[in-house]
Design a protein around this motif. Structure first.
Motif, PDB file in Angstrom:
ATOM      1  N   ILE A  36      15.153  39.175  19.063  1.00  0.00           N
ATOM      2  CA  ILE A  36      15.164  38.324  17.884  1.00  0.00           C
ATOM      3  C   ILE A  36      14.105  38.833  16.919  1.00  0.00           C
ATOM      4  O   ILE A  36      12.929  38.953  17.271  1.00  0.00           O
ATOM      5  CB  ILE A  36      14.908  36.849  18.257  1.00  0.00           C
ATOM      6  CG1 ILE A  36      16.056  36.328  19.136  1.00  0.00           C
ATOM      7  CG2 ILE A  36      14.736  35.999  16.984  1.00  0.00           C
ATOM      8  CD1 ILE A  36      15.893  34.894  19.603  1.00  0.00           C
ATOM      9  N   GLY A  37      14.556  39.120  15.706  1.00  0.00           N
ATOM     10  CA  GLY A  37      13.639  39.592  14.678  1.00  0.00           C
ATOM     11  C   GLY A  37      12.954  38.427  13.988  1.00  0.00           C
ATOM     12  O   GLY A  37      13.569  37.392  13.740  1.00  0.00           O
ATOM     13  N   VAL A  38      11.679  38.606  13.687  1.00  0.00           N
ATOM     14  CA  VAL A  38      10.908  37.625  12.933  1.00  0.00           C
ATOM     15  C   VAL A  38      10.203  38.386  11.821  1.00  0.00           C
ATOM     16  O   VAL A  38       9.454  39.325  12.084  1.00  0.00           O
ATOM     17  CB  VAL A  38       9.869  36.904  13.826  1.00  0.00           C
ATOM     18  CG1 VAL A  38       9.021  35.940  13.007  1.00  0.00           C
ATOM     19  CG2 VAL A  38      10.567  36.172  14.967  1.00  0.00           C
ATOM     20  N   ALA A  46       7.435  30.371  13.957  1.00  0.00           N
ATOM     21  CA  ALA A  46       8.865  30.597  14.194  1.00  0.00           C
ATOM     22  C   ALA A  46       9.105  31.057  15.636  1.00  0.00           C
ATOM     23  O   ALA A  46      10.010  30.560  16.309  1.00  0.00           O
ATOM     24  CB  ALA A  46       9.417  31.613  13.195  1.00  0.00           C
ATOM     25  N   VAL A  47       8.300  31.989  16.124  1.00  0.00           N
ATOM     26  CA  VAL A  47       8.447  32.466  17.509  1.00  0.00           C
ATOM     27  C   VAL A  47       8.225  31.305  18.479  1.00  0.00           C
ATOM     28  O   VAL A  47       8.987  31.130  19.431  1.00  0.00           O
ATOM     29  CB  VAL A  47       7.477  33.627  17.819  1.00  0.00           C
ATOM     30  CG1 VAL A  47       7.490  33.978  19.301  1.00  0.00           C
ATOM     31  CG2 VAL A  47       7.830  34.860  16.990  1.00  0.00           C
ATOM     32  N   ALA A  48       7.200  30.491  18.236  1.00  0.00           N
ATOM     33  CA  ALA A  48       6.890  29.377  19.139  1.00  0.00           C
ATOM     34  C   ALA A  48       8.044  28.388  19.211  1.00  0.00           C
ATOM     35  O   ALA A  48       8.422  27.933  20.301  1.00  0.00           O
ATOM     36  CB  ALA A  48       5.604  28.678  18.685  1.00  0.00           C
ATOM     37  N   VAL A 108      12.978  39.006  23.359  1.00  0.00           N
ATOM     38  CA  VAL A 108      11.864  39.835  22.922  1.00  0.00           C
ATOM     39  C   VAL A 108      11.770  39.718  21.403  1.00  0.00           C
ATOM     40  O   VAL A 108      12.737  40.030  20.705  1.00  0.00           O
ATOM     41  CB  VAL A 108      12.102  41.319  23.309  1.00  0.00           C
ATOM     42  CG1 VAL A 108      11.002  42.207  22.758  1.00  0.00           C
ATOM     43  CG2 VAL A 108      12.242  41.460  24.812  1.00  0.00           C
ATOM     44  N   PRO A 109      10.626  39.259  20.872  1.00  0.00           N
ATOM     45  CA  PRO A 109      10.491  39.218  19.416  1.00  0.00           C
ATOM     46  C   PRO A 109      10.251  40.626  18.855  1.00  0.00           C
ATOM     47  O   PRO A 109       9.470  41.386  19.404  1.00  0.00           O
ATOM     48  CB  PRO A 109       9.268  38.340  19.173  1.00  0.00           C
ATOM     49  CG  PRO A 109       8.802  37.849  20.496  1.00  0.00           C
ATOM     50  CD  PRO A 109       9.483  38.655  21.550  1.00  0.00           C
ATOM     51  N   VAL A 110      10.954  40.934  17.786  1.00  0.00           N
ATOM     52  CA  VAL A 110      10.715  42.161  17.016  1.00  0.00           C
ATOM     53  C   VAL A 110      10.090  41.661  15.726  1.00  0.00           C
ATOM     54  O   VAL A 110      10.739  40.969  14.951  1.00  0.00           O
ATOM     55  CB  VAL A 110      12.031  42.928  16.760  1.00  0.00           C
ATOM     56  CG1 VAL A 110      11.763  44.173  15.927  1.00  0.00           C
ATOM     57  CG2 VAL A 110      12.709  43.281  18.077  1.00  0.00           C
ATOM     58  N   TYR A 111       8.827  41.969  15.527  1.00  0.00           N
ATOM     59  CA  TYR A 111       7.997  41.222  14.590  1.00  0.00           C
ATOM     60  C   TYR A 111       7.507  42.082  13.433  1.00  0.00           C
ATOM     61  O   TYR A 111       7.052  43.202  13.653  1.00  0.00           O
ATOM     62  CB  TYR A 111       6.801  40.716  15.394  1.00  0.00           C
ATOM     63  CG  TYR A 111       6.123  39.527  14.821  1.00  0.00           C
ATOM     64  CD1 TYR A 111       6.482  38.251  15.205  1.00  0.00           C
ATOM     65  CD2 TYR A 111       5.111  39.686  13.889  1.00  0.00           C
ATOM     66  CE1 TYR A 111       5.854  37.142  14.671  1.00  0.00           C
ATOM     67  CE2 TYR A 111       4.474  38.583  13.355  1.00  0.00           C
ATOM     68  CZ  TYR A 111       4.847  37.310  13.756  1.00  0.00           C
ATOM     69  OH  TYR A 111       4.225  36.225  13.219  1.00  0.00           O
ATOM     70  N   VAL A 156      18.510  45.120  12.826  1.00  0.00           N
ATOM     71  CA  VAL A 156      19.894  44.977  13.267  1.00  0.00           C
ATOM     72  C   VAL A 156      20.433  46.311  13.774  1.00  0.00           C
ATOM     73  O   VAL A 156      20.898  46.410  14.912  1.00  0.00           O
ATOM     74  CB  VAL A 156      20.799  44.444  12.121  1.00  0.00           C
ATOM     75  CG1 VAL A 156      22.251  44.354  12.595  1.00  0.00           C
ATOM     76  CG2 VAL A 156      20.312  43.090  11.632  1.00  0.00           C
ATOM     77  N   ASP A 157      20.388  47.332  12.921  1.00  0.00           N
ATOM     78  CA  ASP A 157      21.079  48.590  13.203  1.00  0.00           C
ATOM     79  C   ASP A 157      20.393  49.435  14.270  1.00  0.00           C
ATOM     80  O   ASP A 157      21.065  50.149  15.009  1.00  0.00           O
ATOM     81  CB  ASP A 157      21.229  49.410  11.918  1.00  0.00           C
ATOM     82  CG  ASP A 157      22.050  48.704  10.842  1.00  0.00           C
ATOM     83  OD1 ASP A 157      22.483  47.549  11.056  1.00  0.00           O
ATOM     84  OD2 ASP A 157      22.252  49.298   9.771  1.00  0.00           O
ATOM     85  N   GLU A 158      19.058  49.375  14.348  1.00  0.00           N
ATOM     86  CA  GLU A 158      18.340  50.215  15.314  1.00  0.00           C
ATOM     87  C   GLU A 158      17.821  49.421  16.512  1.00  0.00           C
ATOM     88  O   GLU A 158      17.937  49.868  17.643  1.00  0.00           O
ATOM     89  CB  GLU A 158      17.189  50.954  14.614  1.00  0.00           C
ATOM     90  CG  GLU A 158      17.717  51.961  13.587  1.00  0.00           C
ATOM     91  CD  GLU A 158      16.610  52.522  12.700  1.00  0.00           C
ATOM     92  OE1 GLU A 158      15.470  52.702  13.185  1.00  0.00           O
ATOM     93  OE2 GLU A 158      16.891  52.771  11.512  1.00  0.00           O
ATOM     94  N   GLU A 159      17.247  48.238  16.265  1.00  0.00           N
ATOM     95  CA  GLU A 159      16.663  47.445  17.352  1.00  0.00           C
ATOM     96  C   GLU A 159      17.702  46.593  18.075  1.00  0.00           C
ATOM     97  O   GLU A 159      17.473  46.157  19.191  1.00  0.00           O
ATOM     98  CB  GLU A 159      15.556  46.525  16.811  1.00  0.00           C
ATOM     99  CG  GLU A 159      14.343  47.264  16.278  1.00  0.00           C
ATOM    100  CD  GLU A 159      13.397  47.719  17.378  1.00  0.00           C
ATOM    101  OE1 GLU A 159      13.596  47.338  18.553  1.00  0.00           O
ATOM    102  OE2 GLU A 159      12.457  48.460  17.050  1.00  0.00           O
ATOM    103  N   GLY A 160      18.838  46.299  17.418  1.00  0.00           N
ATOM    104  CA  GLY A 160      19.882  45.498  18.055  1.00  0.00           C
ATOM    105  C   GLY A 160      19.578  44.011  18.120  1.00  0.00           C
ATOM    106  O   GLY A 160      20.030  43.322  19.040  1.00  0.00           O
ATOM    107  N   CYS A 161      18.845  43.491  17.148  1.00  0.00           N
ATOM    108  CA  CYS A 161      18.563  42.047  17.119  1.00  0.00           C
ATOM    109  C   CYS A 161      19.863  41.268  16.901  1.00  0.00           C
ATOM    110  O   CYS A 161      20.723  41.687  16.132  1.00  0.00           O
ATOM    111  CB  CYS A 161      17.580  41.707  16.000  1.00  0.00           C
ATOM    112  SG  CYS A 161      15.910  42.320  16.304  1.00  0.00           S
ATOM    113  N   CYS A 162      19.973  40.112  17.567  1.00  0.00           N
ATOM    114  CA  CYS A 162      21.140  39.242  17.395  1.00  0.00           C
ATOM    115  C   CYS A 162      20.839  38.109  16.429  1.00  0.00           C
ATOM    116  O   CYS A 162      21.745  37.425  15.953  1.00  0.00           O
ATOM    117  CB  CYS A 162      21.595  38.683  18.738  1.00  0.00           C
ATOM    118  SG  CYS A 162      20.376  37.616  19.556  1.00  0.00           S
ATOM    119  N   LEU A 163      19.557  37.902  16.154  1.00  0.00           N
ATOM    120  CA  LEU A 163      19.111  36.862  15.238  1.00  0.00           C
ATOM    121  C   LEU A 163      17.863  37.376  14.550  1.00  0.00           C
ATOM    122  O   LEU A 163      17.014  38.004  15.196  1.00  0.00           O
ATOM    123  CB  LEU A 163      18.780  35.571  16.017  1.00  0.00           C
ATOM    124  CG  LEU A 163      18.122  34.421  15.243  1.00  0.00           C
ATOM    125  CD1 LEU A 163      19.037  33.866  14.161  1.00  0.00           C
ATOM    126  CD2 LEU A 163      17.701  33.302  16.214  1.00  0.00           C
TER     127      LEU A 163
END
Length: 177
Positions: A6-8, A28-30, A41-44, A62-69
């Protein structure tokens, strides 16, 4: 099973410059850790209010890390430097204006200035991108409002199945979904 990513993105000139502590992104992560039973896993990132930088971070997540949100905090107001919704629209294939409508309606119960917010949401690939406000209290209020639709939305775009912590918040899925 791999943990979901999940990206933040905290969009803030001052936090990016180290003048402010990055409280919105941490908030937001909390809240997401509280709401999700599925490990993630947060991508921050903390990024200045620069549309090209915000877009680049979203595309990478999205394109490289594969975040779904991806959730963004800040940059949704009417000020000249507030460009998060423009960056979101630029990288998304489909916009989901209902997220912004519900978040504004929720925030209006607390502050009349919620009508100044331009929060939105959209889909890029298998990822939902949601613009949240920049204040930790507002982040929680808005996530409480829209979270029930997030796991099913991610199902519909082909992302991983995210399970809510039903003790904390209920997510909605149609029967059999």
């Amino acid at each position: 099973m791999h943990n979901a990513k999940i990206g933040v993105i905290n969009v803030s000139d001052r936090a990016a410059a180290g003048i402010y502590e990055d409280l919105p992104g941490q908030a937001a992560v909390a809240v997401l850790r509280e709401f999700l039973r599925t490990p993630f896993v947060p991508v921050y990132r903390v990024i200045a209010d620069e549309q090209t930088e915000i877009e680049a971070a979203m595309v990478e997540m999205v394109d490289e890390e594969g975040c779904c949100l991806i959730v963004t905090t800040g940059g949704t107001g009417p000020a000249p430097r507030d460009v998060t919704p423009e960056a979101t629209a630029a990288v998304c294939e489909k916009m989901l204006p209902g997220f912004g409508e519900l978040m504004r309606a929720t925030s209006l119960r607390y502050v009349p200035t919620a009508i100044l917010s331009r929060q939105t949401a959209g889909i890029r690939g298998k990822c939902l991108i949601v613009n949240l406000p920049g204040r930790p209290k507002s982040i929680r209020e808005c996530l409480e409002a829209v979270f029930p639709a997030i796991p099913y939305c991610i199902d519909l775009v082909g992302g991983p199945r995210l399970e809510a912590d039903e003790e904390t918040i209920r997510a909605f899925r149609p029967p059999g979904a």
